[in-house]
Design a protein around this motif. Structure first.
Motif, mmCIF file in Angstrom:
data_model
loop_
_atom_site.group_PDB
_atom_site.id
_atom_site.type_symbol
_atom_site.label_atom_id
_atom_site.label_comp_id
_atom_site.label_asym_id
_atom_site.label_seq_id
_atom_site.Cartn_x
_atom_site.Cartn_y
_atom_site.Cartn_z
ATOM 1 N N GLN A 1 0.830 -1.208 0.000
ATOM 2 C CA GLN A 1 0.000 0.000 0.000
ATOM 3 C C GLN A 1 0.862 1.255 0.000
ATOM 4 O OE1 GLN A 1 -2.577 0.433 3.381
ATOM 5 N NE2 GLN A 1 -3.828 1.991 2.403
ATOM 6 N N THR B 1 -5.456 -6.417 -4.032
ATOM 7 C CA THR B 1 -5.369 -5.402 -2.979
ATOM 8 C C THR B 1 -5.192 -4.010 -3.567
ATOM 9 O OG1 THR B 1 -4.359 -7.043 -1.507
ATOM 10 C CG2 THR B 1 -4.119 -4.732 -0.903
ATOM 11 N N LEU C 1 -7.824 -0.812 -3.291
ATOM 12 C CA LEU C 1 -7.422 0.387 -2.559
ATOM 13 C C LEU C 1 -7.332 1.633 -3.439
ATOM 14 C CD1 LEU C 1 -4.554 -1.053 -0.311
ATOM 15 C CD2 LEU C 1 -6.820 -0.305 0.445
ATOM 16 N N LEU D 1 -7.919 -5.891 3.919
ATOM 17 C CA LEU D 1 -8.754 -4.804 3.396
ATOM 18 C C LEU D 1 -9.899 -4.433 4.344
ATOM 19 C CD1 LEU D 1 -8.964 -5.847 -0.361
ATOM 20 C CD2 LEU D 1 -7.691 -3.913 0.590
ATOM 21 N N ARG E 1 -9.416 -2.360 7.712
ATOM 22 C CA ARG E 1 -8.957 -0.977 7.624
ATOM 23 C C ARG E 1 -10.136 -0.028 7.794
ATOM 24 N NH1 ARG E 1 -4.073 -1.459 6.464
ATOM 25 N NH2 ARG E 1 -3.694 0.743 6.173
ATOM 26 N N TYR F 1 -9.596 3.513 3.931
ATOM 27 C CA TYR F 1 -8.678 3.107 2.874
ATOM 28 C C TYR F 1 -8.524 4.192 1.847
ATOM 29 C CZ TYR F 1 -12.877 2.030 0.129
ATOM 30 O OH TYR F 1 -14.056 2.098 -0.531
#
Length: 456
Positions: free
Chosen positions: A364, A396, A400, A450, A453, A456
Protein backbone atom coordinates in the motif's frame (compact mmCIF):
# COMPACT_ATOMS: atom_id res chain seq x y z
CA UNK A 1 13.93 -94.99 13.96
CA UNK A 2 16.91 -95.26 11.73
CA UNK A 3 18.32 -91.88 10.88
CA UNK A 4 15.78 -90.12 13.09
CA UNK A 5 18.44 -87.71 14.29
CA UNK A 6 18.27 -85.90 10.96
CA UNK A 7 14.57 -84.93 11.30
CA UNK A 8 13.30 -81.80 13.08
CA UNK A 9 11.96 -82.45 16.55
CA UNK A 10 9.81 -79.30 17.03
CA UNK A 11 7.78 -76.76 15.03
CA UNK A 12 10.30 -74.07 15.82
CA UNK A 13 12.97 -76.04 14.04
CA UNK A 14 10.94 -76.34 10.87
CA UNK A 15 12.12 -73.94 8.12
CA UNK A 16 9.77 -73.09 5.28
CA UNK A 17 11.05 -71.20 2.24
CA UNK A 18 9.64 -67.65 2.18
CA UNK A 19 7.23 -66.92 -0.68
CA UNK A 20 8.69 -64.50 -3.15
CA UNK A 21 5.74 -62.17 -2.53
CA UNK A 22 2.18 -62.40 -1.28
CA UNK A 23 -0.86 -62.39 -3.53
CA UNK A 24 -1.63 -58.79 -2.59
CA UNK A 25 1.95 -57.76 -3.33
CA UNK A 26 1.74 -59.49 -6.70
CA UNK A 27 -1.50 -57.67 -7.54
CA UNK A 28 -0.03 -54.34 -6.42
CA UNK A 29 2.99 -54.95 -8.62
CA UNK A 30 0.78 -55.78 -11.60
CA UNK A 31 -1.30 -52.67 -11.00
CA UNK A 32 1.78 -50.45 -10.83
CA UNK A 33 2.95 -51.99 -14.08
CA UNK A 34 -0.44 -51.35 -15.68
CA UNK A 35 -0.30 -47.73 -14.49
CA UNK A 36 3.16 -47.11 -15.92
CA UNK A 37 4.04 -43.77 -17.46
CA UNK A 38 4.26 -45.41 -20.89
CA UNK A 39 0.78 -46.90 -20.57
CA UNK A 40 -0.57 -43.52 -19.50
CA UNK A 41 0.98 -41.75 -22.47
CA UNK A 42 -0.21 -44.40 -24.94
CA UNK A 43 -3.73 -44.18 -23.44
CA UNK A 44 -3.63 -40.41 -23.88
CA UNK A 45 -2.59 -40.86 -27.52
CA UNK A 46 -5.53 -43.23 -28.09
CA UNK A 47 -7.99 -40.83 -26.47
CA UNK A 48 -6.61 -37.91 -28.48
CA UNK A 49 -7.53 -39.77 -31.67
CA UNK A 50 -11.15 -39.87 -30.50
CA UNK A 51 -11.05 -36.16 -29.62
CA UNK A 52 -9.89 -35.34 -33.15
CA UNK A 53 -12.73 -37.45 -34.56
CA UNK A 54 -15.17 -35.35 -32.51
CA UNK A 55 -13.58 -32.15 -33.87
CA UNK A 56 -13.91 -33.43 -37.44
CA UNK A 57 -17.53 -34.48 -36.87
CA UNK A 58 -18.64 -31.08 -35.62
CA UNK A 59 -16.21 -28.85 -37.48
CA UNK A 60 -15.43 -26.96 -34.28
CA UNK A 61 -12.17 -25.96 -32.53
CA UNK A 62 -10.85 -27.72 -29.44
CA UNK A 63 -10.68 -26.02 -26.04
CA UNK A 64 -8.99 -27.83 -23.15
CA UNK A 65 -10.61 -27.90 -19.74
CA UNK A 66 -7.42 -27.47 -17.75
CA UNK A 67 -5.40 -29.10 -16.56
CA UNK A 68 -6.45 -32.54 -17.72
CA UNK A 69 -7.84 -31.59 -21.12
CA UNK A 70 -4.58 -30.30 -22.60
CA UNK A 71 -3.08 -33.80 -22.58
CA UNK A 72 -5.60 -34.89 -25.23
CA UNK A 73 -5.03 -32.04 -27.69
CA UNK A 74 -1.82 -31.54 -29.73
CA UNK A 75 -0.72 -27.90 -29.26
CA UNK A 76 -1.28 -27.05 -32.93
CA UNK A 77 -4.93 -28.18 -32.59
CA UNK A 78 -5.61 -26.36 -29.32
CA UNK A 79 -7.54 -23.11 -29.69
CA UNK A 80 -7.84 -22.17 -26.03
CA UNK A 81 -8.27 -23.18 -22.41
CA UNK A 82 -11.18 -23.25 -19.98
CA UNK A 83 -11.24 -23.72 -16.22
CA UNK A 84 -14.43 -25.50 -15.16
CA UNK A 85 -14.08 -27.33 -11.84
CA UNK A 86 -15.76 -30.67 -11.24
CA UNK A 87 -16.25 -29.68 -7.60
CA UNK A 88 -18.72 -26.99 -8.74
CA UNK A 89 -20.84 -29.84 -10.07
CA UNK A 90 -20.65 -32.12 -7.04
CA UNK A 91 -24.03 -33.12 -5.64
CA UNK A 92 -25.30 -30.51 -3.21
CA UNK A 93 -22.38 -28.15 -4.02
CA UNK A 94 -23.56 -26.92 -7.44
CA UNK A 95 -22.04 -23.53 -8.11
CA UNK A 96 -21.20 -20.87 -10.69
CA UNK A 97 -17.59 -19.89 -10.06
CA UNK A 98 -16.94 -16.17 -9.83
CA UNK A 99 -13.20 -16.88 -9.62
CA UNK A 100 -13.34 -18.84 -12.88
CA UNK A 101 -15.60 -16.82 -15.17
CA UNK A 102 -14.22 -18.41 -18.37
CA UNK A 103 -15.03 -15.31 -20.38
CA UNK A 104 -12.15 -16.21 -22.72
CA UNK A 105 -14.38 -18.90 -24.23
CA UNK A 106 -16.93 -16.35 -25.52
CA UNK A 107 -14.99 -14.88 -28.49
CA UNK A 108 -13.84 -18.36 -29.54
CA UNK A 109 -17.46 -19.52 -29.62
CA UNK A 110 -18.58 -16.46 -31.57
CA UNK A 111 -15.81 -16.74 -34.15
CA UNK A 112 -16.39 -20.45 -34.86
CA UNK A 113 -20.07 -20.91 -34.02
CA UNK A 114 -19.11 -22.84 -30.91
CA UNK A 115 -16.28 -25.03 -29.64
CA UNK A 116 -15.52 -28.44 -28.15
CA UNK A 117 -14.53 -28.47 -24.48
CA UNK A 118 -12.31 -31.47 -23.79
CA UNK A 119 -11.96 -33.17 -20.42
CA UNK A 120 -11.77 -36.68 -19.00
CA UNK A 121 -12.43 -38.60 -15.81
CA UNK A 122 -11.17 -41.64 -14.01
CA UNK A 123 -12.21 -45.26 -14.13
CA UNK A 124 -15.90 -46.11 -13.91
CA UNK A 125 -17.50 -42.76 -14.85
CA UNK A 126 -18.90 -41.79 -18.22
CA UNK A 127 -17.96 -38.13 -17.88
CA UNK A 128 -16.64 -35.74 -15.22
CA UNK A 129 -19.00 -33.58 -13.18
CA UNK A 130 -17.48 -30.57 -14.94
CA UNK A 131 -19.12 -31.67 -18.20
CA UNK A 132 -22.37 -33.08 -16.82
CA UNK A 133 -23.16 -30.18 -14.46
CA UNK A 134 -20.60 -27.36 -14.09
CA UNK A 135 -20.59 -26.30 -17.75
CA UNK A 136 -24.38 -26.67 -18.18
CA UNK A 137 -24.84 -24.41 -15.13
CA UNK A 138 -22.41 -21.87 -16.64
CA UNK A 139 -24.25 -21.93 -19.98
CA UNK A 140 -27.66 -21.40 -18.35
CA UNK A 141 -26.36 -18.47 -16.28
CA UNK A 142 -24.83 -16.75 -19.31
CA UNK A 143 -27.89 -17.37 -21.46
CA UNK A 144 -30.20 -15.79 -18.88
CA UNK A 145 -27.87 -12.90 -18.01
CA UNK A 146 -26.84 -11.97 -21.56
CA UNK A 147 -29.97 -12.95 -23.54
CA UNK A 148 -32.93 -12.35 -21.19
CA UNK A 149 -35.46 -12.35 -24.03
CA UNK A 150 -34.21 -15.66 -25.53
CA UNK A 151 -36.18 -17.83 -23.12
CA UNK A 152 -35.77 -20.93 -25.27
CA UNK A 153 -32.19 -21.16 -23.97
CA UNK A 154 -32.85 -20.37 -20.29
CA UNK A 155 -33.34 -23.91 -18.96
CA UNK A 156 -30.30 -25.87 -17.82
CA UNK A 157 -29.33 -28.33 -20.56
CA UNK A 158 -28.49 -31.71 -19.01
CA UNK A 159 -27.01 -34.89 -20.56
CA UNK A 160 -29.61 -37.56 -21.33
CA UNK A 161 -30.66 -39.98 -18.59
CA UNK A 162 -27.64 -39.08 -16.49
CA UNK A 163 -28.91 -37.21 -13.43
CA UNK A 164 -31.98 -37.86 -11.34
CA UNK A 165 -34.94 -35.52 -11.72
CA UNK A 166 -34.50 -34.32 -8.13
CA UNK A 167 -30.91 -33.21 -8.73
CA UNK A 168 -31.84 -31.50 -12.00
CA UNK A 169 -34.65 -29.54 -10.32
CA UNK A 170 -32.40 -28.52 -7.41
CA UNK A 171 -29.78 -27.21 -9.84
CA UNK A 172 -32.44 -25.37 -11.85
CA UNK A 173 -33.64 -23.55 -8.72
CA UNK A 174 -30.18 -22.09 -8.11
CA UNK A 175 -29.66 -20.51 -11.53
CA UNK A 176 -31.49 -17.21 -10.92
CA UNK A 177 -29.40 -16.65 -7.78
CA UNK A 178 -26.22 -17.19 -9.79
CA UNK A 179 -27.48 -14.73 -12.43
CA UNK A 180 -28.05 -12.07 -9.78
CA UNK A 181 -24.56 -12.62 -8.34
CA UNK A 182 -23.05 -12.32 -11.82
CA UNK A 183 -24.85 -9.02 -12.38
CA UNK A 184 -23.61 -7.81 -9.00
CA UNK A 185 -20.05 -8.04 -10.29
CA UNK A 186 -20.90 -4.99 -12.44
CA UNK A 187 -19.18 -6.39 -15.50
CA UNK A 188 -20.15 -4.90 -18.83
CA UNK A 189 -22.84 -7.39 -19.82
CA UNK A 190 -23.35 -5.61 -23.13
CA UNK A 191 -19.73 -6.22 -24.00
CA UNK A 192 -19.99 -9.88 -22.96
CA UNK A 193 -23.11 -10.26 -25.11
CA UNK A 194 -21.18 -8.78 -28.02
CA UNK A 195 -18.29 -11.19 -27.42
CA UNK A 196 -20.60 -14.23 -27.45
CA UNK A 197 -23.00 -13.08 -30.14
CA UNK A 198 -25.67 -15.77 -29.66
CA UNK A 199 -27.00 -17.97 -26.85
CA UNK A 200 -25.40 -21.33 -26.15
CA UNK A 201 -26.68 -24.79 -27.00
CA UNK A 202 -25.03 -27.81 -25.43
CA UNK A 203 -24.19 -31.23 -26.87
CA UNK A 204 -22.23 -34.17 -25.45
CA UNK A 205 -19.70 -36.44 -27.12
CA UNK A 206 -18.24 -39.51 -25.44
CA UNK A 207 -17.41 -43.10 -26.31
CA UNK A 208 -21.02 -44.17 -25.57
CA UNK A 209 -22.96 -41.58 -27.59
CA UNK A 210 -23.18 -38.24 -29.35
CA UNK A 211 -26.22 -36.33 -28.07
CA UNK A 212 -28.28 -34.89 -29.59
CA UNK A 213 -27.35 -37.06 -32.56
CA UNK A 214 -28.46 -34.58 -35.22
CA UNK A 215 -27.22 -31.34 -33.62
CA UNK A 216 -24.49 -29.36 -35.37
CA UNK A 217 -23.44 -25.73 -35.35
CA UNK A 218 -26.01 -23.44 -36.93
CA UNK A 219 -27.51 -19.98 -37.13
CA UNK A 220 -28.84 -18.29 -34.02
CA UNK A 221 -26.80 -20.19 -31.41
CA UNK A 222 -23.28 -21.23 -30.45
CA UNK A 223 -22.78 -24.96 -29.97
CA UNK A 224 -20.66 -26.10 -27.04
CA UNK A 225 -19.81 -29.79 -27.37
CA UNK A 226 -18.73 -31.31 -24.07
CA UNK A 227 -16.30 -34.10 -24.97
CA UNK A 228 -15.18 -36.73 -22.47
CA UNK A 229 -12.05 -38.13 -24.10
CA UNK A 230 -11.56 -41.49 -22.40
CA UNK A 231 -13.23 -44.84 -22.85
CA UNK A 232 -15.30 -45.89 -19.85
CA UNK A 233 -13.58 -48.71 -17.92
CA UNK A 234 -15.56 -50.62 -15.31
CA UNK A 235 -12.88 -53.06 -14.12
CA UNK A 236 -9.23 -52.69 -13.18
CA UNK A 237 -6.57 -51.43 -15.58
CA UNK A 238 -4.98 -54.90 -15.63
CA UNK A 239 -8.00 -56.21 -17.56
CA UNK A 240 -7.71 -53.45 -20.19
CA UNK A 241 -4.38 -54.44 -21.68
CA UNK A 242 -2.71 -51.35 -20.23
CA UNK A 243 -5.39 -48.83 -21.26
CA UNK A 244 -6.02 -46.27 -18.48
CA UNK A 245 -9.21 -44.23 -18.32
CA UNK A 246 -8.53 -40.58 -17.53
CA UNK A 247 -4.80 -41.14 -17.93
CA UNK A 248 -4.08 -37.40 -18.04
CA UNK A 249 -5.69 -36.73 -14.66
CA UNK A 250 -3.54 -35.68 -11.68
CA UNK A 251 -0.37 -35.63 -13.76
CA UNK A 252 1.61 -34.23 -10.82
CA UNK A 253 1.56 -37.72 -9.36
CA UNK A 254 2.90 -39.66 -12.35
CA UNK A 255 4.38 -37.46 -15.09
CA UNK A 256 7.78 -36.64 -13.48
CA UNK A 257 7.28 -33.01 -14.49
CA UNK A 258 6.30 -33.74 -18.11
CA UNK A 259 3.73 -31.33 -19.55
CA UNK A 260 1.48 -31.74 -22.62
CA UNK A 261 3.44 -29.56 -25.11
CA UNK A 262 6.64 -31.45 -24.35
CA UNK A 263 4.85 -34.81 -24.61
CA UNK A 264 3.41 -34.01 -28.04
CA UNK A 265 6.71 -32.62 -29.34
CA UNK A 266 8.66 -35.71 -28.21
CA UNK A 267 6.04 -38.45 -28.34
CA UNK A 268 8.01 -40.96 -30.43
CA UNK A 269 11.16 -40.56 -28.35
CA UNK A 270 9.23 -41.01 -25.11
CA UNK A 271 7.58 -44.19 -26.38
CA UNK A 272 10.98 -45.56 -27.40
CA UNK A 273 12.49 -44.97 -23.94
CA UNK A 274 12.54 -47.75 -21.33
CA UNK A 275 10.28 -47.15 -18.33
CA UNK A 276 13.17 -46.97 -15.86
CA UNK A 277 14.91 -44.35 -18.02
CA UNK A 278 11.86 -42.12 -18.47
CA UNK A 279 12.29 -39.90 -15.37
CA UNK A 280 15.79 -38.87 -16.40
CA UNK A 281 14.82 -38.39 -20.04
CA UNK A 282 11.81 -36.27 -19.07
CA UNK A 283 14.03 -34.12 -16.87
CA UNK A 284 16.31 -33.49 -19.86
CA UNK A 285 13.38 -32.60 -22.11
CA UNK A 286 11.91 -30.21 -19.56
CA UNK A 287 15.27 -28.50 -19.09
CA UNK A 288 15.50 -27.87 -22.83
CA UNK A 289 11.89 -26.65 -22.88
CA UNK A 290 12.50 -24.13 -20.11
CA UNK A 291 15.52 -22.74 -21.94
CA UNK A 292 13.47 -22.31 -25.10
CA UNK A 293 10.60 -20.55 -23.33
CA UNK A 294 12.53 -18.00 -21.28
CA UNK A 295 10.57 -14.79 -20.93
CA UNK A 296 7.04 -15.01 -19.55
CA UNK A 297 4.00 -13.37 -21.04
CA UNK A 298 2.53 -10.53 -19.04
CA UNK A 299 -1.16 -9.70 -18.78
CA UNK A 300 -2.62 -6.20 -18.61
CA UNK A 301 -5.42 -6.14 -16.05
CA UNK A 302 -8.33 -4.36 -17.69
CA UNK A 303 -9.90 -1.85 -17.37
CA UNK A 304 -6.68 -0.38 -15.92
CA UNK A 305 -4.06 0.89 -18.32
CA UNK A 306 -0.95 0.28 -16.23
CA UNK A 307 -1.26 -2.84 -14.00
CA UNK A 308 0.38 -6.03 -15.25
CA UNK A 309 0.56 -9.59 -13.90
CA UNK A 310 3.22 -12.20 -14.67
CA UNK A 311 5.20 -15.16 -13.45
CA UNK A 312 8.48 -13.92 -12.00
CA UNK A 313 11.34 -13.73 -14.49
CA UNK A 314 14.57 -11.78 -13.84
CA UNK A 315 14.92 -10.93 -17.53
CA UNK A 316 11.42 -9.48 -17.54
CA UNK A 317 12.03 -7.52 -14.35
CA UNK A 318 15.20 -5.98 -15.73
CA UNK A 319 13.91 -5.34 -19.25
CA UNK A 320 12.97 -1.73 -18.59
CA UNK A 321 9.49 -2.29 -20.01
CA UNK A 322 7.95 -1.60 -16.58
CA UNK A 323 8.52 1.42 -14.39
CA UNK A 324 7.70 -0.37 -11.13
CA UNK A 325 8.00 -4.01 -10.03
CA UNK A 326 6.57 -5.83 -7.03
CA UNK A 327 8.03 -9.33 -6.69
CA UNK A 328 6.10 -11.30 -4.09
CA UNK A 329 8.77 -14.00 -3.75
CA UNK A 330 11.85 -11.84 -4.31
CA UNK A 331 14.26 -11.64 -1.38
CA UNK A 332 14.59 -8.10 0.02
CA UNK A 333 18.06 -6.64 -0.42
CA UNK A 334 18.48 -3.63 1.84
CA UNK A 335 22.02 -2.99 0.53
CA UNK A 336 20.86 -2.47 -3.05
CA UNK A 337 17.24 -1.44 -2.74
CA UNK A 338 15.75 0.23 -5.81
CA UNK A 339 13.12 2.91 -5.22
CA UNK A 340 11.12 1.45 -8.09
CA UNK A 341 11.17 -2.16 -6.90
CA UNK A 342 9.57 -3.88 -3.92
CA UNK A 343 10.59 -7.44 -2.96
CA UNK A 344 8.22 -8.95 -0.41
CA UNK A 345 10.16 -12.13 0.42
CA UNK A 346 7.05 -14.32 0.69
CA UNK A 347 7.40 -18.09 0.93
CA UNK A 348 5.49 -20.67 -1.07
CA UNK A 349 1.95 -22.05 -0.78
CA UNK A 350 0.11 -21.36 2.51
CA UNK A 351 3.22 -19.96 4.17
CA UNK A 352 3.45 -17.47 1.32
CA UNK A 353 -0.18 -16.45 1.81
CA UNK A 354 0.47 -15.73 5.50
CA UNK A 355 3.63 -13.82 4.62
CA UNK A 356 1.63 -11.76 2.13
CA UNK A 357 -0.82 -10.68 4.84
CA UNK A 358 2.13 -9.16 6.74
CA UNK A 359 3.46 -7.44 3.60
CA UNK A 360 0.38 -5.69 2.24
CA UNK A 361 1.10 -2.54 4.31
CA UNK A 362 4.36 -2.24 2.38
CA UNK A 363 2.48 -2.72 -0.90
CA UNK A 364 0.00 0.00 0.00
CA UNK A 365 2.75 2.47 0.94
CA UNK A 366 4.80 1.65 -2.18
CA UNK A 367 1.86 2.11 -4.57
CA UNK A 368 0.60 5.26 -2.85
CA UNK A 369 4.05 6.81 -3.05
CA UNK A 370 5.03 5.82 -6.59
CA UNK A 371 1.73 5.86 -8.50
CA UNK A 372 0.50 8.74 -6.37
CA UNK A 373 3.36 10.79 -7.81
CA UNK A 374 2.76 9.58 -11.38
CA UNK A 375 -0.37 7.45 -12.07
CA UNK A 376 0.81 6.68 -15.62
CA UNK A 377 3.73 4.49 -14.45
CA UNK A 378 3.50 0.83 -15.49
CA UNK A 379 3.46 -1.55 -12.52
CA UNK A 380 4.31 -5.26 -12.89
CA UNK A 381 3.39 -7.65 -10.06
CA UNK A 382 4.95 -11.14 -10.10
CA UNK A 383 5.19 -14.33 -8.07
CA UNK A 384 6.52 -17.87 -8.63
CA UNK A 385 3.38 -19.05 -10.42
CA UNK A 386 2.08 -15.72 -11.71
CA UNK A 387 -1.34 -16.86 -10.51
CA UNK A 388 -1.53 -16.80 -6.70
CA UNK A 389 0.33 -14.27 -4.54
CA UNK A 390 0.72 -11.80 -7.41
CA UNK A 391 -3.01 -11.98 -8.11
CA UNK A 392 -3.76 -11.36 -4.42
CA UNK A 393 -1.38 -8.40 -4.35
CA UNK A 394 -2.92 -6.89 -7.47
CA UNK A 395 -6.39 -7.44 -6.02
CA UNK A 396 -5.37 -5.40 -2.98
CA UNK A 397 -4.05 -2.60 -5.20
CA UNK A 398 -7.23 -2.56 -7.30
CA UNK A 399 -9.44 -2.35 -4.23
CA UNK A 400 -7.42 0.39 -2.56
CA UNK A 401 -6.51 2.62 -5.47
CA UNK A 402 -8.62 2.07 -8.61
CA UNK A 403 -12.09 3.40 -9.38
CA UNK A 404 -14.81 1.69 -11.38
CA UNK A 405 -13.32 3.00 -14.63
CA UNK A 406 -9.93 1.48 -13.91
CA UNK A 407 -8.26 4.82 -13.16
CA UNK A 408 -5.83 5.34 -10.28
CA UNK A 409 -7.18 7.37 -7.37
CA UNK A 410 -6.18 7.82 -3.74
CA UNK A 411 -9.67 9.09 -2.90
CA UNK A 412 -12.36 6.83 -1.44
CA UNK A 413 -14.99 6.03 -4.04
CA UNK A 414 -17.97 5.94 -1.70
CA UNK A 415 -17.92 2.16 -1.97
CA UNK A 416 -17.98 -0.03 1.12
CA UNK A 417 -14.96 -2.28 1.42
CA UNK A 418 -16.82 -5.58 1.65
CA UNK A 419 -16.59 -9.03 0.08
CA UNK A 420 -18.88 -8.05 -2.79
CA UNK A 421 -16.66 -5.10 -3.75
CA UNK A 422 -13.53 -7.29 -3.49
CA UNK A 423 -15.23 -9.91 -5.66
CA UNK A 424 -15.96 -7.25 -8.31
CA UNK A 425 -12.28 -6.30 -8.48
CA UNK A 426 -11.25 -9.97 -8.54
CA UNK A 427 -13.46 -10.38 -11.61
CA UNK A 428 -11.22 -7.86 -13.41
CA UNK A 429 -8.21 -10.09 -12.79
CA UNK A 430 -9.98 -13.31 -13.76
CA UNK A 431 -11.32 -11.74 -16.97
CA UNK A 432 -7.87 -10.49 -17.96
CA UNK A 433 -5.90 -13.60 -16.94
CA UNK A 434 -8.24 -16.60 -16.87
CA UNK A 435 -5.67 -18.98 -15.41
CA UNK A 436 -5.02 -16.76 -12.40
CA UNK A 437 -5.85 -18.80 -9.33
CA UNK A 438 -5.40 -17.03 -5.99
CA UNK A 439 -5.70 -19.67 -3.29
CA UNK A 440 -8.27 -19.56 -0.53
CA UNK A 441 -5.48 -18.69 1.91
CA UNK A 442 -4.35 -15.78 -0.26
CA UNK A 443 -7.88 -14.42 -0.62
CA UNK A 444 -8.41 -14.75 3.14
CA UNK A 445 -5.25 -12.70 3.71
CA UNK A 446 -6.41 -10.02 1.27
CA UNK A 447 -9.93 -9.89 2.72
CA UNK A 448 -8.59 -9.62 6.26
CA UNK A 449 -6.20 -6.82 5.35
CA UNK A 450 -8.75 -4.80 3.40
CA UNK A 451 -11.76 -5.15 5.67
CA UNK A 452 -9.86 -4.44 8.88
CA UNK A 453 -8.96 -0.98 7.62
CA UNK A 454 -11.17 1.79 8.98
CA UNK A 455 -10.14 4.13 6.19
CA UNK A 456 -8.68 3.11 2.87
Amino acid sequence: MEGSGSYPVSLSSLHFPLAAQSVSQTLSSLRRSALSVTNRLRSIETDATFVQEVADHYGLPLVANERCGSWYIPPEAKTGSAYFKSTDGHTGQWDFSFRRLNIQVLPIARQHGGCIIVDSTRRGKLMPDALSKTVPIWCAVLNRALFPSERTYHAVQFPPNFLGSSEESQIERRIDGFVKSLKDLKLDLGDLRQQLGNPIRVAWANRSYFHPTDLHKGEGYNLLVLCSASKRVHGAEISEGGYIQGAGDDSEGWAHGLIPPVFWANKSALFATAEDDLPGFIEELMGEYRQQTDGQQTHLILPTKNLFLSQRDPQLHDSGAYDLVIDCNGKPNTDDESPNRLDLGCGSLKLGSRDLRKSLDKVQAFVRSRLGADPSLKLLVTCESGKDLSAGTLLTILCLFYDDSGDFSTQKQGQAMNKQFIRQRLAWIMSSKPDANPSRSTLQSVNAFLMERPDY
